[in-house]
Design a protein around this motif. Structure first.
Motif, PDB file in Angstrom:
ATOM      1  N   TYR A  29       4.005  14.824  -6.263  1.00 42.15           N
ATOM      2  CA  TYR A  29       4.904  14.496  -5.392  1.00 42.15           C
ATOM      3  C   TYR A  29       4.132  14.225  -4.170  1.00 42.15           C
ATOM      4  CZ  TYR A  29       8.916  13.825  -2.200  1.00 42.15           C
ATOM      5  OH  TYR A  29       9.841  13.460  -1.462  1.00 42.15           O
ATOM      6  N   ALA A  30       3.820  13.117  -3.570  1.00 41.96           N
ATOM      7  CA  ALA A  30       2.649  13.046  -2.569  1.00 41.96           C
ATOM      8  C   ALA A  30       3.362  12.982  -1.068  1.00 41.96           C
ATOM      9  CB  ALA A  30       1.909  11.457  -2.637  1.00 41.96           C
ATOM     10  N   PRO A  50       2.473   4.711  -0.908  1.00 45.00           N
ATOM     11  CA  PRO A  50       1.843   5.950  -1.825  1.00 45.00           C
ATOM     12  C   PRO A  50       2.738   6.084  -2.891  1.00 45.00           C
ATOM     13  CG  PRO A  50       2.920   6.677   0.123  1.00 45.00           C
ATOM     14  CD  PRO A  50       3.022   5.168   0.232  1.00 45.00           C
ATOM     15  N   PRO A  51       2.329   6.541  -4.063  1.00 45.09           N
ATOM     16  CA  PRO A  51       3.169   6.784  -5.461  1.00 45.09           C
ATOM     17  C   PRO A  51       4.439   7.504  -5.231  1.00 45.09           C
ATOM     18  CG  PRO A  51       1.190   8.468  -5.531  1.00 45.09           C
ATOM     19  CD  PRO A  51       1.226   7.286  -4.311  1.00 45.09           C
ATOM     20  N   LEU A  52       5.351   7.080  -5.755  1.00 39.92           N
ATOM     21  CA  LEU A  52       6.677   7.373  -5.578  1.00 39.92           C
ATOM     22  C   LEU A  52       7.263   8.204  -6.814  1.00 39.92           C
ATOM     23  CD1 LEU A  52       8.492   4.535  -3.573  1.00 39.92           C
ATOM     24  CD2 LEU A  52       8.389   6.876  -2.884  1.00 39.92           C
ATOM     25  N   PRO A  53       7.754   9.530  -6.603  1.00 37.42           N
ATOM     26  CA  PRO A  53       8.297  10.165  -7.598  1.00 37.42           C
ATOM     27  C   PRO A  53       9.608   9.514  -8.479  1.00 37.42           C
ATOM     28  CG  PRO A  53       9.150  11.163  -5.880  1.00 37.42           C
ATOM     29  CD  PRO A  53       7.926  10.271  -5.485  1.00 37.42           C
ATOM     30  N   GLU A  76       1.446  11.773   2.183  1.00 36.59           N
ATOM     31  CA  GLU A  76       1.269  10.363   2.229  1.00 36.59           C
ATOM     32  C   GLU A  76       2.524   9.722   2.499  1.00 36.59           C
ATOM     33  OE1 GLU A  76      -0.334  12.618   0.194  1.00 36.59           O
ATOM     34  OE2 GLU A  76      -1.947  11.642  -0.983  1.00 36.59           O
ATOM     35  N   ILE A  77       3.502  10.313   1.938  1.00 34.53           N
ATOM     36  CA  ILE A  77       4.691   9.331   1.938  1.00 34.53           C
ATOM     37  C   ILE A  77       5.443   9.569   3.388  1.00 34.53           C
ATOM     38  CG2 ILE A  77       7.326   9.546   1.641  1.00 34.53           C
ATOM     39  CD1 ILE A  77       6.584  10.444  -1.487  1.00 34.53           C
ATOM     40  N   TYR A 101       3.180   7.419   5.694  1.00 34.67           N
ATOM     41  CA  TYR A 101       3.570   6.012   5.816  1.00 34.67           C
ATOM     42  C   TYR A 101       4.768   5.796   6.352  1.00 34.67           C
ATOM     43  CZ  TYR A 101       3.668   1.242   3.777  1.00 34.67           C
ATOM     44  OH  TYR A 101       3.539   0.017   3.191  1.00 34.67           O
ATOM     45  N   GLY A 147       0.730  -1.283   0.057  1.00 35.70           N
ATOM     46  CA  GLY A 147      -0.119   0.093  -0.064  1.00 35.70           C
ATOM     47  C   GLY A 147       0.761   1.241  -0.130  1.00 35.70           C
TER      48      GLY A 147
END
Lengths: 604, 202
Positions: free
Chosen positions: B110-111, A352-355, B114-115, B118, A350
């Motif tokens: 660029y989240a 999160p999207p990574l750049p 959220e990053i 997490y 799960g």
């Protein structure tokens, strides 16, 4: 002497100094570069060191020294050996008087290379011995053995570390003594002149020598037979793979016999037969080509051994890429009859999207201005064009938004490939991009070829006064040598003029309008034209004061981001451009693009 | 002592020096040290990692998945990218300030929130520092590597004392940068004091 933390390449360098190396040449290339640089840093008085203009020149310089009785070392990366293969193949026949160690660093992955070629195959092809260290610690010792064997057998030898050996550090005890010797000098003899009759005789001689070396290597202490004598399963490995095999076996406790090979060619047959005796199955763990695997298959065939050989040829090991703990663990688990997935930890779920973060041209890099001005000039002139690229930092001009590298093949190919494209499709402009060091490496013959054959191309020479990608080595255009001296610079424009190039423009790539004008004129010239973009790599000078975006003036048009893709510029949550003052080099390119003059702050 | 530590960051952030300093400190205490670093094209602003393996007699250069005792993230996305290397009971030390790649400015985004969220729940111990503010306090944007070492020492994440790390550091940085690096190490060591108001450290 106390233990030092040394990178594999540093260990090899100090080992070569200890072995009494007299002459060192080479051309920079990841992962080999630090070997020559470290020897230069610790240079004994008797040792001569140079960066040669290319690997072929380096090989021949080292060969000449070895003909005179010196201990010589030439360093390069694996694709560099392709350039130097002409002298190497003949040298294998002729042999040497002193010592000649050809260091060729292979790059499984690849991390920073065009190919995953395996230099062990080159050693087989050339009938030359090859040494393959399993760790930085072992590399320090093994380079000494390489010099000894070269001198003892009067043959060039290949020393072949891989990226994970070259760029790993270990604590190593360094011996300060140097194993010195006297250089006798060149003695005239017909044996140094390669003629067909001599080649026939030497061909037989080197094949015989291969057999002698195979016998010798069966007792070579770095070829290690270990593990259980009563086991029915065996693992053969080499290089960094041996370290992974050992680490996995320490964890699993599998009862296997092991053989680690430091001399893959000539293959130590007797030792391998002792390893195979009584085994039913062998797993070959190696990076790149299945060299050890094929050697065992040959032995099983020749001696009718009932042993199953597992590896790349049976799809039980990865066919490409580097080895790591995980793939070696999985292969050994399967080989020993366990599920390959049970032991591996579960991946975090799960996420999160990574750049994505690919390498990019640095903030302030003058190549950005060179690429952008060519792009802008061609757009303004509405001329369709193909952009041939080359090897160096400027290969990164392929990334969006610049998107200015349509081809990249090998060192020097940009200029000559543009000519072939022009012959096949004359309706477009063909524009080649080459760096200064690459120009001296293999670019000049391409220029001569274009002039001689009257081909209509434009060559953009990106002269940043250094060999940037590999860590800023000097080259003929810089006026500096590895002996610390100043030498007369070779001027690119004078070389071009000497090659009869009639249209030569100079431009500062950080001044956009000046650059666009130079490109426009050069491209309009029928025949060979050149623009030399001159601005130093940012690593060569201190940053100018950073630029700032006046937020009240910024209209959020994103032109500064979308046109040149500078890593120092990003967007605020309000959609305004913002400049990272730690990254900005004050190159001023973005302020020249801003339609509302919102970017400034350069204090001159 | 056996310890595997992974440093994740962006080319140019100085992860190589940090990993070498950790290894050198271990060696000064008589432990073996192995490191492995990204060198080459990726150094140009790409994702880079340095791996430090201490106290193994002989070992492979790369840390196995799920085996790192500590991940030092010089940048949040890079810490997360390498999270699979962390042991179940391993610790995280992360500079919370993002370095937005060009791809992200060009529209990929660029989240960050959220990053960070997490990462905060990804390990039994996750320490965030405000690397940018601490560097500003130290007087240079280029000393994040020494700031994080100071913070790691303060948090007891490395098996070395403050003085052991400081001594190695001072022996290995160029003379003209000694004062700056001393200051950076001190600021990193006192990071909780500087960040007291925003409650960043968990």
């Amino acid at each position: 002497m106390a233990k030092q933390l040394l990178m594999g390449n540093e260990a090899i360098a100090l080992g070569a100094i200890r072995a009494g190396v007299d002459v060192v040449s080479g051309y920079p290339g990841t992962p080999s570069t630090e070997v020559l640089e470290t020897i230069a840093k610790h240079r004994p008085e008797h040792t001569y060191i140079e960066w040669s203009i290319n690997e072929k020149a380096g090989m021949e310089v080292a060969a000449g020294a070895a003909y005179a009785g010196a201990r010589a070392l030439v360093t390069m990366k694996q694709v560099g050996l392709n350039v130097a293969s002409d002298p190497l193949m003949s040298l294998a026949y002729i042999g040497v008087k002193g010592a000649l160690v050809v260091l060729v660093a292979d790059d499984p992955g690849p991390i920073s290379s065009q190919t995953e070629q395996d230099t062990r195959h080159f050693a087989q092809f050339a009938h030359l011995p090859v040494f393959d260290p399993t760790s930085p610690e072992e590399a320090y010792e093994l380079i000494g053995a390489a010099f000894r064997y070269s001198e003892q057998y009067h043959t060039p030898v290949i020393f072949r570390p891989t990226t994970q050996i070259c760029h790993a550090c270990a604590s190593i005890e360094v011996v300060d003594e140097i194993n010195g010797h006297a250089i006798e000098g060149f003695v005239k003899d017909m044996k140094w002149v390669i003629f067909p009759k001599l080649s026939y005789q030497n061909h037989l001689r080197i094949l015989q020598q291969e057999r002698v070396l195979a016998e010798d290597f069966a007792a070579f202490p770095y070829n290690r037979l270990g593990g259980s004598r009563s086991a029915v399963r065996g693992i053969i490995s080499n290089g960094v793979s041996t370290a992974y095999v050992n680490e996995v076996l320490a964890m699993t406790g599998d009862s296997v016999r092991t053989l680690s090979i430091a001399t893959p060619h000539p293959f130590p047959v007797k030792l391998a037969l002792a390893f195979l005796e009584g085994l039913t199955d062998v797993l070959a763990v190696e990076e790149l080509d299945p060299v050890l695997e094929e050697e065992l298959l040959k032995l099983c065939g020749r001696y009718h051994l009932p042993v199953n050989i597992h590896g790349k040829l049976t799809d039980e090991m990865n066919l490409a890429g580097a080895n790591h703990f995980e793939n070696v663990r999985a292969a050994i688990d399967t080989f020993c009859g366990r599920s390959a997935t049970d032991a591996l930890p579960a991946a975090p779920a799960g996420l999160p999207p990574l750049p994505v973060r690919p390498p990019v041209l640095c903030a302030g890099c003058p190549h950005r201005g060179s690429f952008y001005s060519v792009k802008a000039a061609m757009q303004r002139a509405k001329l369709p064009a193909v952009f041939t690229g080359d090897i160096g930092c400027y290969t990164l001009g392929n990334a969006k938004p610049l998107d200015m590298v349509d081809t990249c093949l090998c060192m020097g190919a940009d200029i000559t490939m543009a000519q072939g494209l022009q012959r096949a499709e004359s309706g477009r402009k063909h524009i080649a991009f080459i760096g200064d060091s690459t120009f001296f490496h293999t670019g000049i013959p391409g220029i001569i070829n274009a002039v001689y054959n009257g081909t209509d191309i434009t060559v953009m020479i990106l002269d940043n006064s250094t060999t940037a990608m590999t860590g800023h080595q000097p080259h003929p255009g810089t006026g500096h040598t590895m002996m610390g001296g100043v030498t007369e610079r070779v001027h690119i424009d004078k070389v071009l003029a000497g090659c009869n190039v009639k249209c030569i423009k100079h431009a500062n790539p950080l001044r956009l309008e000046e650059s666009i004008a130079a490109v426009t004129e050069a491209v309009a010239y029928p025949g060979v034209s050149v623009v030399i973009f001159e601005a130093p790599c940012i690593a060569l000078f201190k940053a100018e004061p950073p630029l700032r975006v006046a937020a009240e003036k910024c209209i959020g048009c994103r032109r500064c981001i979308n046109e040149i893709g500078c890593p120092a510029i990003s967007l605020t949550t309000e959609g305004k451009a913002v400049i990272d003052e730690n990254l900005c080099y004050g190159c001023d390119l973005c302020s020249q693009l801003c339609p509302v003059q919102a970017i400034g702050g350069v204090q001159k | 002592m056996k310890m595997d530590c992974l440093l994740a960051g962006v080319g140019g952030q100085g992860t190589v020096l940090a990993s070498r300093l950790i290894a050198q400190t271990a060696m000064s205490k008589g432990f073996t040290a192995h490191t492995s670093e990204t060198i080459g094209m990726a150094q140009r602003g790409g994702s880079v990692i340095s791996q430090v393996r201490l106290g193994h007699a002989a070992c492979a250069p790369a840390i196995p998945l799920g085996a790192a005792d500590l991940i030092i993230g010089f940048e949040p996305a890079e810490a997360l990218r390498n999270l699979a290397y962390l042991k179940a009971d391993g610790a995280l030390l992360v500079s919370r300030n993002p370095i937005r790649p060009v791809t992200s400015s060009l529209g990929q985004g660029y989240a960050l929130d959220e990053i960070l969220a997490y990462l905060a729940q990804a390990a039994p111990r996750c320490v965030f520092i405000d690397g940018e503010a601490l560097c500003r306090e130290a007087g240079s944007g280029k000393v994040l590597n020494v700031v994080v070492l100071g913070a790691a020492a303060a948090e007891g994440l490395l098996s070395f004392s403050k003085d052991e790390l400081l001594t190695t550091m001072l022996a290995h940085v160029p003379a003209k940068f000694v004062e700056l690096n001393k200051q950076a190490f001190a600021v990193g060591f006192d990071h909780r004091k500087y960040e007291a108001e925003d409650g960043g450290a968990k």
